[in-house]
Design an enzyme around this catalytic site. Structure first.
Site, PDB file in Angstrom:
ATOM      1  N   ILE A  51       0.965  -5.569  10.485  1.00  0.00           N
ATOM      2  CA  ILE A  51       1.887  -4.159   9.924  1.00  0.00           C
ATOM      3  C   ILE A  51       0.603  -3.871   8.333  1.00  0.00           C
ATOM      4  CG2 ILE A  51       3.489  -3.996   7.973  1.00  0.00           C
ATOM      5  CD1 ILE A  51       4.663  -5.905   9.562  1.00  0.00           C
ATOM      6  N   HIS A  52      -0.522  -4.686   8.006  1.00  0.00           N
ATOM      7  CA  HIS A  52      -1.539  -3.967   7.777  1.00  0.00           C
ATOM      8  C   HIS A  52      -1.242  -3.903   6.300  1.00  0.00           C
ATOM      9  CE1 HIS A  52      -5.036  -5.986   8.861  1.00  0.00           C
ATOM     10  NE2 HIS A  52      -6.346  -4.680   7.699  1.00  0.00           N
ATOM     11  N   PRO A  53      -0.276  -3.981   5.260  1.00  0.00           N
ATOM     12  CA  PRO A  53       0.675  -4.253   4.327  1.00  0.00           C
ATOM     13  C   PRO A  53      -0.188  -3.666   2.942  1.00  0.00           C
ATOM     14  CG  PRO A  53       1.331  -6.231   4.359  1.00  0.00           C
ATOM     15  CD  PRO A  53       0.160  -5.916   5.620  1.00  0.00           C
ATOM     16  N   ARG A 100       0.788  -1.516  -0.182  1.00  0.00           N
ATOM     17  CA  ARG A 100       0.142   0.433   0.143  1.00  0.00           C
ATOM     18  C   ARG A 100       1.121   0.709   0.181  1.00  0.00           C
ATOM     19  NH1 ARG A 100      -0.493   1.909   5.703  1.00  0.00           N
ATOM     20  NH2 ARG A 100       0.223   0.501   6.709  1.00  0.00           N
TER      21      ARG A 100
END
Length: 404
Positions: free
Chosen positions: A229-231, A171
């Site tokens: 992290i939620h990348p 992202r």
């Protein structure tokens, strides 16, 4: 390194970041609520972090890992050769993909999912879960070397059809969990700013390659770090659970089948999300325990599903009459994984003519194995009701446990 002192696991910290809302897209109240800077997470490095678990949990982790190996071996022993185990491996993979998607509130029945595999018109959720199947397959196939490219490949398979713009791309914007779409200020959790994603992923990959952490605990912690992290802009939960299966396969805990771990997480979804919150606060034990409990549920319920499907397949064989070299027997085996078929599928699957495929289907209709479900002159489809029933009962069982 593992011991009982849990205080050393680093919590997430936060940093202030600027934010502005485009006035054209927000009310005055929203502008007021989302004015000024917000606090985004700063994910700590865990590459060399000691993993400290209680003695009791260490024992449970080892026992659960043993159950995974035993389940994998049980399925292989019950179904015999690799040629026979193939359909069961496929149906467990699809079952796990559906459960993983259901955690994100994406539900789909067994029939819709089977129709999606045929390329028949289905609802949006069925197409999304089918993409999740491909992501899980990519995870297992790439499990020998888990790295950034592996994770991107999983994500690409997951989102190519539904979100091609972001598929397979880290992202480049801020994301948040909960709180609405206008801004991050009221969110339940705000992952790190996009300019910190690459560094955090690099650290996670180094952690994944460690060899000094008990396997199931290692997988649980890697998963929790990934979700923190939620990348990606979308698909983080499903990609993170695909990462789980890449690591399970890479560590040799699963060799033949995909264990429905997500089904186990799904029965206690609230506890699963609470465990992720605890992990971010510096307590790694709850998420490890969630994976222990999920493994116990997955292997127990998975074994019941395998037994029921195996018995159904045997029943189909007993009620069917055909030559020993007939394609009918191979179609029966395939129905375990693909309980809705058409002549094109059967012909392509076995390299036979359309006429031969139709002949095999007709034989199975006469035997009561298949039932025509299309009620149309062209593009007809047939389904195996008992297999669809077993798969839907498995999903319903998860919901019953979840609602207690």
């Amino acid at each position: 390194m593992v011991n009982a002192d849990r205080s050393a696991w680093p919590p997430v910290t936060y940093e202030e970041r600027p934010w502005s809302v485009h006035e054209a897209y927000a009310s005055r109240t929203q502008l007021r609520r989302h004015a000024g800077p917000y606090s985004a997470a700063v994910v700590p490095a865990i590459e060399g972090q000691p993993v400290r678990l209680s003695t009791a949990l260490q024992t449970e982790v080892a026992d659960a890992a043993h159950e995974l190996v035993r389940f994998d071996a049980h399925v292989a022993a019950e179904l015999g050769s690799d040629g026979e185990i193939g359909p069961m491996s496929a149906v467990l993979l699809r079952t796990e993909s559906a459960a993983s998607s259901q955690i994100e509130n994406l539900t789909v029945g067994a029939r819709q999912l089977a129709l999606a595999e045929l390329g028949e018109h289905t609802n949006r959720n069925a197409r999304i879960v089918t993409a999740n199947v491909r992501s899980m397959q990519a995870a297992v196939e790439l499990s020998r070397s888990v790295d950034g490219d592996t994770i991107l490949a999983m994500h690409r398979e997951l989102l190519t059809e539904s979100d091609a713009e972001h598929a397979g791309q880290w992202r480049s914007e801020q994301v948040w969990i909960g709180g609405g779409s206008v801004g991050p200020h009221l969110a339940d959790f705000i992952p790190p700013h996009s300019d910190r994603v690459q560094e955090a992923i690099d650290d996670l990959i180094l952690f994944v390659h460690r060899t000094d952490v008990p396997a199931l605990a290692h997988i649980a912690l890697a998963h929790a770090q990934f979700e923190t992290i939620h990348p990606f802009t979308n698909g983080n939960g499903r990609t993170g659970r695909a990462l789980v299966h890449a690591m399970l396969s890479g560590k040799g805990l699963t060799r033949h089948v995909t264990v429905p771990i997500s089904a186990g997480l799904l029965v206690r979804t609230k506890s699963y999300f609470e465990a992720l919150t605890a992990y971010r606060s510096g307590d790694p034990e709850p998420i490890v325990r969630q994976f222990v409990d999920a493994t116990c549920y997955a292997t127990g319920s998975g074994a019941e599903l395998v037994s029921r499907l195996s018995a159904t397949r045997m029943s189909y064989r007993e009620r069917t009459t055909a030559r020993s070299d007939s394609f009918v027997w191979r179609v029966i085996d395939t129905l375990v994984a693909q309980p809705v078929v058409n002549t094109t599928y059967v012909a392509d699957r076995f390299g036979i003519s359309g006429v031969a495929a139709q002949r095999a289907i007709d034989r199975l209709v006469d035997s009561g194995v298949l039932r025509e479900a299309s009620n149309r002159a062209r593009n007809r489809v047939w389904q195996a009701d008992e297999i669809l029933g077993a798969l839907d009962d498995f999903a319903a069982g998860i919901r019953r446990v979840r609602d207690r």
